[in-house]
Write an enzyme that holds these catalytic residues in place. Structure first.
Site, short mmCIF file in Angstrom:
data_model
loop_
_atom_site.label_atom_id
_atom_site.label_comp_id
_atom_site.label_asym_id
_atom_site.label_seq_id
_atom_site.Cartn_x
_atom_site.Cartn_y
_atom_site.Cartn_z
N ASP A 183 13.48 -5.09 3.15
CA ASP A 183 13.44 -6.05 4.26
C ASP A 183 13.34 -7.46 3.71
OD1 ASP A 183 13.56 -4.02 6.08
OD2 ASP A 183 11.42 -4.01 6.54
N ASP A 194 8.48 -6.31 -0.24
CA ASP A 194 8.53 -5.39 0.90
C ASP A 194 7.79 -4.09 0.55
OD1 ASP A 194 9.17 -3.86 3.11
OD2 ASP A 194 11.29 -3.65 2.62
N ASP A 200 8.17 3.38 2.57
CA ASP A 200 8.14 2.05 3.18
C ASP A 200 9.04 1.99 4.41
OD1 ASP A 200 7.28 -0.86 2.63
OD2 ASP A 200 9.41 -1.01 3.12
N LEU A 201 8.43 1.62 5.55
CA LEU A 201 9.19 1.62 6.81
C LEU A 201 10.32 0.60 6.78
CD1 LEU A 201 6.74 3.27 7.73
CD2 LEU A 201 6.88 2.08 9.93
N ASP A 202 11.47 1.02 7.32
CA ASP A 202 12.62 0.12 7.48
C ASP A 202 12.52 -0.56 8.84
OD1 ASP A 202 15.02 -1.13 7.80
OD2 ASP A 202 16.26 0.66 7.61
N ASP A 231 -2.73 -4.72 8.85
CA ASP A 231 -2.77 -4.48 7.40
C ASP A 231 -1.48 -4.95 6.72
OD1 ASP A 231 -4.13 -3.07 5.14
OD2 ASP A 231 -2.29 -1.88 5.16
N GLU A 261 -3.86 -9.49 7.51
CA GLU A 261 -4.26 -9.52 6.10
C GLU A 261 -3.06 -9.95 5.27
OE1 GLU A 261 -5.09 -6.60 2.33
OE2 GLU A 261 -3.77 -6.10 3.97
N ASP A 403 -23.00 -30.14 -7.75
CA ASP A 403 -23.89 -28.98 -7.58
C ASP A 403 -24.38 -28.80 -6.14
OD1 ASP A 403 -23.82 -28.53 -10.37
OD2 ASP A 403 -25.44 -29.99 -10.66
N ASP A 426 -25.19 -24.63 -6.68
CA ASP A 426 -24.83 -23.63 -7.68
C ASP A 426 -25.46 -23.95 -9.03
OD1 ASP A 426 -23.21 -25.77 -8.55
OD2 ASP A 426 -21.82 -24.35 -9.48
#
Ligand code: CA
Length: 480
Positions: A183, A194, A200-202, A231, A261, A403, A426
């Protein structure tokens, strides 16, 4: 007015006991009490490895723990009835529930097929490294245990672009099927990203689009979820979710929530994705996660002035879901980049108390991760309470020292006594004068994190000189 707060209600190493939906249900009142308003639950459908599957090895999206498939009726988390009961229990507490939607790939096919395929270079997916040859692949999904209930759709190789295992030669190889192209409109890493895993879906196949739309509506009807966590969006044609989410929103309402994500530390890639998809979803602020990761490993030498630079919360706060860690970044996982323990309260202080973004609290930080002897993040519940009761009103930022950095919130009249001043360091401890609001003139503030014992009096100009200890966080609030 309330602050939305998300919680990722799982970590990778939950027990494989089919009890998690029950735990979700029982936890609902406590989560609401701590100000959680959104809960992201793990993928609820049967995975290829049955009860051991965390949920990302998607086998049958219509099997929410209902059919005897992959050696089990329940999933790792429980049965369909328990999933639905957990969602209802959360919703009764005013918590919106998000499903975890994995559409990129399928695994654990029921039968093999002989197909013609070309081997591709993993590092450059446009480069063929073989001619066309016959291979034997696991691509036929007939779902014999479900017997056509809810959908009689069966997947075969024509619904996929490729896979990564040739059964004929017992060989791991990136295989692109004859007549298929990866894709376009995906992340450009490896030439074309992809392909991630499994079959892997087309997304260019109309039958796939039709089936995913049908399933999406079935899932909405069946579960009553309020939103979705999407996802692996960088591995799916950037046009896909525009269309698919559009269909879901036509069906469920325009305010149906979605967060994607897109795993990249490069904020330009996230901004590009938002623009390419018409900003149809929020994105997890992965660049910010890596800032926290780097700062935590900086040995006190990280330049805190740059902590928020080039993060999504800074360039498009409206579309940012901020987080510290998740099920992929925790020790032992694919994207391991766990923020060091000492820095966690500092990172949570920022995401929970700042104005920008919707923060997402990780289950493994809230409860700990027994698998790796990791304790709950100290002070996290206090920070959640501070978000719920104090983190309101205009913000003033002070990222002006290598800092010691921080910010204040002025509070708002509708939330009595709200307003706060946060300082983190920090390196060595230190003090900073910050403006918190003239309405606090003459009042005293205390450190809600109980690291600094003294009280601080706010001056007539609305400023106070707040303090933090080395490698620590203090959050100053009005002393009542
Ligand atoms: Ca893909």
């Amino acid at each position: 007015m309330k602050n939305e707060t998300m919680m990722q209600y799982f970590e990778w190493y939950l027990p494989e006991d089919a009890q998690h939906w029950k735990r979700c249900k029982e936890a609902a009142p406590e989560l609401a009490e701590h100000g959680i308003t959104f809960a992201w639950l793990p993928p609820a459908y049967k995975g290829a490895t049955g009860i051991q599957d965390v949920g990302y090895g998607v086998y049958d999206t219509y099997d929410l723990g209902e059919f005897d498939q992959k050696g089990t009726i329940p999933t790792k988390y429980g049965t369909k009835e328990e999933y639905i009961a957990a969602i209802k229990a959360m919703q009764e507490q005013g918590i919106k529930v998000f499903g975890d939607i994995v559409l990129n790939h399928r695994m654990g096919a029921d039968e093999q097929e002989k197909v013609i395929a070309t081997k591709e270079n993993w590092g450059n997916r446009f480069q063929d490294i073989s001619g066309e040859e016959e291979v034997e692949v696991w691509t036929k999904f007939t779902f014999p245990g479900r017997k056509g209930k809810y959908s009689d759709f069966q997947w075969n190789w024509t619904h996929f672009d490729g896979t990564d295992w040739d059964e004929e030669r017992k060989e791991k190889a990136l295989l692109r099927f004859r007549g298929k192209e990866w894709d376009s409109g995906v992340d450009s890493e490896n030439g074309n990203y992809d392909y991630l895993m499994g079959d892997d879906l087309d997304m260019g196949n109309p039958e796939v689009m039709k089936e995913l739309e049908k399933w999406g509506k079935w899932y909405l009807d069946t579960t009553g979820i309020d939103g979705m966590r999407l996802d692996a969006v960088k591995h799916i044609n950037f046009e896909f979710f525009n269309q698919w989410l559009g269909k879901m929103r036509e069906y469920k309402g325009t305010d149906f929530f979605a967060v994607g994500e897109y795993w990249s530390p490069d904020n330009n890639k996230l901004m590009n994705y938002l623009n390419e998809t018409g900003k149809c979803m929020q994105l997890f602020d992965v660049p910010l996660h890596f800032k926290f990761f780097d700062a935590s490993h900086g040995g006190g030498n990280y330049d805190m002035r740059g902590l928020l630079l080039n993060t999504l919360m800074q360039t498009d706060s409206w579309h940012a879901v901020t987080f510290v860690d998740n099920h992929d970044t925790q020790p032992g996982q694919a994207l391991q980049s766990f923020v060091m323990e000492w820095f966690k309260p500092l990172a949570y202080g920022i995401i929970l108390l700042q104005e920008a973004g919707i923060p997402c609290v990780f289950y493994g930080d809230y409860y700990g991760i027994p698998h790796d002897n990791i304790s709950p993040v100290p002070g996290l519940k206090t920070l959640l309470k501070l978000r719920k009761d104090y983190a309101y009103g205009p913000q003033h930022s002070y990222y002006d020292h290598p800092d010691v950095v921080g910010f204040t919130r002025e509070g708002m009249p509708e939330k009595e006594n709200s307003g706060l001043a946060l300082l983190i360091s920090d390196g060595p401890g230190g003090s900073k004068q910050m403006y918190v609001g003239k309405q606090f003139a003459g009042k005293t503030f205390r450190d809600a994190m109980e690291k600094c014992p003294e009280k601080i009096t706010i001056g007539e100009d609305g400023c106070g000189t707040f303090r933090v200890e080395g490698g620590s966080i203090s959050v100053w609030i009005l002393e009542e």
